[in-house]
Design a protein around this motif. Structure first.
Motif, PDB file in Angstrom:
ATOM      1  N   PHE A  71       0.819  -1.212   0.000  1.00  0.00           N
ATOM      2  CA  PHE A  71       0.000   0.000   0.000  1.00  0.00           C
ATOM      3  C   PHE A  71       0.856   1.267   0.000  1.00  0.00           C
ATOM      4  O   PHE A  71       0.600   2.209  -0.758  1.00  0.00           O
ATOM      5  N   GLY A  83      -4.028   3.621  -3.966  1.00  0.00           N
ATOM      6  CA  GLY A  83      -3.351   2.681  -3.066  1.00  0.00           C
ATOM      7  C   GLY A  83      -4.320   1.668  -2.504  1.00  0.00           C
ATOM      8  O   GLY A  83      -4.031   0.463  -2.437  1.00  0.00           O
ATOM      9  N   LEU A  84      -5.510   2.148  -2.117  1.00  0.00           N
ATOM     10  CA  LEU A  84      -6.531   1.253  -1.562  1.00  0.00           C
ATOM     11  C   LEU A  84      -7.078   0.315  -2.632  1.00  0.00           C
ATOM     12  O   LEU A  84      -7.219  -0.883  -2.415  1.00  0.00           O
ATOM     13  N   ASN A  87      -4.454  -2.337  -3.905  1.00  0.00           N
ATOM     14  CA  ASN A  87      -4.029  -3.361  -2.946  1.00  0.00           C
ATOM     15  C   ASN A  87      -5.181  -3.925  -2.128  1.00  0.00           C
ATOM     16  O   ASN A  87      -4.950  -4.540  -1.084  1.00  0.00           O
TER      17      ASN A  87
END
Lengths: 161, 297
Positions: A71, A83-84, A87
């Motif tokens: 992340f 990022g969320l 991942n």
């Protein structure tokens, strides 16, 4: 008889590995939740004290629990939301927590300082509640997983023998 | 006096990096070298200012594109530009200034920000080699004891002239210790000149005070003076022996000196003279008036 013994041994080891895996998942969930709380606190501090842009705030953040899932790397390169999203399957968080973080990340940076700080505070308190609940239920969940694994292993061995 | 200057760098390509692809293509097709501004309006037509000519580009910018653009120019962090947004602009790298218009937001009777952004005006920065030669000559002639005030209407090139003067005086054989109070982060645009110390983002009053107190400058440069708030700080330079090179908006000297603040500075003798700028084809025209030639009734 030897085959049965080897089978029983294999089942016992598998049950032990399975229970360890589930227990470590629970720990990772707790650590990642803690990591996100640290990230949000970091964002809040940098915005309230220095009004730094997000790219700089993200580049200065590091947390082992979130580094492992990849992340942090995506956070630095492509921002919080990406990022969320990128991942999502590697993060051991509940859907509810992921939704909270996603909704926070989608509006992050769009407002003035006071709004951003308020939003950080709200999300931090939401996550802290869940972190506390996670801490409280963690020993019970671990016990449950271990007992279920042992019961499952013993039952299969008994049936086999 | 008319001086031909050579444009050594044009920030148009840097400006285009921020704009939607259809606008970039249209500006490239326009193929003009004298683009000063690109104006984008929410649900309105994009226009380009080339000198005094306004060219409509036939492109409409949607509300969503405008919001995305706003986030892009603030690096996804509107709060980090709140101070300048409140004053109606955002400064980007390379000294690109983006003017912002929208609806004023007040909190406790004070302007706290701008919402519903309706226009973004990208000003193309330029570095013009030689545009500061004449100003540097005037300062040298006074042996750096008195300053110079540059005036012109907006968009003629005051900041460009300040930047080049800064470069000339801070480089070479006998460079001066120049302090630039770069309130809008436009003068030095992240460039590094020889002996220049830059106070970025400070108000002119704060910057001048800090420069005098701690940076021992031989020349102070600041852009767009004109408000009474700056007056005490600038007047404090009178007894410090540090000359001020500044710029102000103004069509002509007579109009400039009708402003009480500028009039006060004139009376105090901070400036040895005033230089009016005019743009002409291929160069810049300078109209110098010595202080003693000016009479104020």
């Amino acid at each position: 008889m030897t085959v049965k013994l080897i089978g029983a041994l294999f089942i016992a080891i598998s049950s032990f590995a399975l229970s360890s895996h589930f227990c470590s998942c629970l720990s990772r969930e707790k650590d990642e939740l803690g990591g996100f709380i640290s990230l949000l606190n970091h964002i809040r501090l940098e915005i309230s004290c220095f009004s730094k842009p997000l790219s700089q705030i993200f580049s200065e953040f590091s947390c082992p629990a979130l580094d492992k899932s990849g992340f942090t790397e995506t956070l630095r390169e492509r921002g919080f939301s990406e990022g969320l999203k990128k991942n999502a399957c590697r993060l051991n968080l509940s859907k509810e927590v992921k939704d909270i973080l996603l909704s926070f990340s989608q509006s992050l940076g769009h407002g003035y300082r006071e709004d951003e700080i308020k939003r950080c505070d709200n999300t931090i308190s939401c996550l802290e509640e869940r972190y506390k609940a996670c801490l409280d239920t963690l020993p019970e969940k671990r016990k449950l997983i271990k007992s279920l694994s042992i019961t499952f292993g013993i039952s299969v061995i008994v049936i086999l023998i | 006096m008319r001086v031909k200057n050579k444009i050594i760098s044009d920030g148009l390509s840097e400006v285009l990096e921020y704009l939607p692809q259809n606008v970039v293509s249209a500006v490239r097709e326009l193929n003009r070298e004298d683009i000063d501004e690109i104006r984008l309006r929410r649900e309105g037509e994009v226009s380009v200012t080339c000198r005094d000519e306004n060219v409509l580009m036939g492109i409409i910018i949607s509300g969503r594109e405008m919001d995305e653009l706003m986030l892009k120019i603030t690096d996804g962090s509107i709060y980090s530009h709140a101070n300048t947004i409140r004053q109606g602009y955002v400064t980007l790298p390379f000294g690109i200034r983006v003017g912002i218009s929208g609806r004023a937001v007040f909190e406790g009777g004070e302007l706290s920000g701008i919402s519903d952004i309706s226009s973004l005006i990208f000003r193309v920065p330029r570095a013009v080699r030689g545009s500061g030669d004449y100003i540097a000559y005037l300062l040298r002639r006074e042996n750096y004891r008195k300053g110079v005030l540059i005036y012109s209407p907006p968009g003629v090139g005051k900041t460009t002239v300040l930047r080049d003067t800064c470069r000339i005086l801070s480089e070479g054989e006998n460079p001066l210790r120049v302090v630039v109070v770069d309130t809008r982060d436009e003068i030095c645009r992240g460039e590094k000149f020889g002996t220049v110390d830059i106070l970025r983002g400070f108000s002119r009053a704060e910057g001048i005070e800090i420069a005098l107190r701690t940076l021992s400058p031989q020349l102070i440069i600041c852009d767009e003076i004109g408000s009474g708030e700056d007056s005490n700080a600038i007047l404090s330079l009178r007894h410090s022996g540090v000359p001020l090179l500044a710029s102000a908006h103004g069509d002509n000297l007579r109009e400039l000196l009708t402003r009480p603040f500028i009039c006060e500075l004139h009376r105090s003798g901070i400036f040895s003279g005033y230089v009016g700028l005019n743009r002409s084809r291929g160069g810049m025209e300078y109209e110098y008036t010595q202080r003693k030639e000016v009479e104020i009734r």
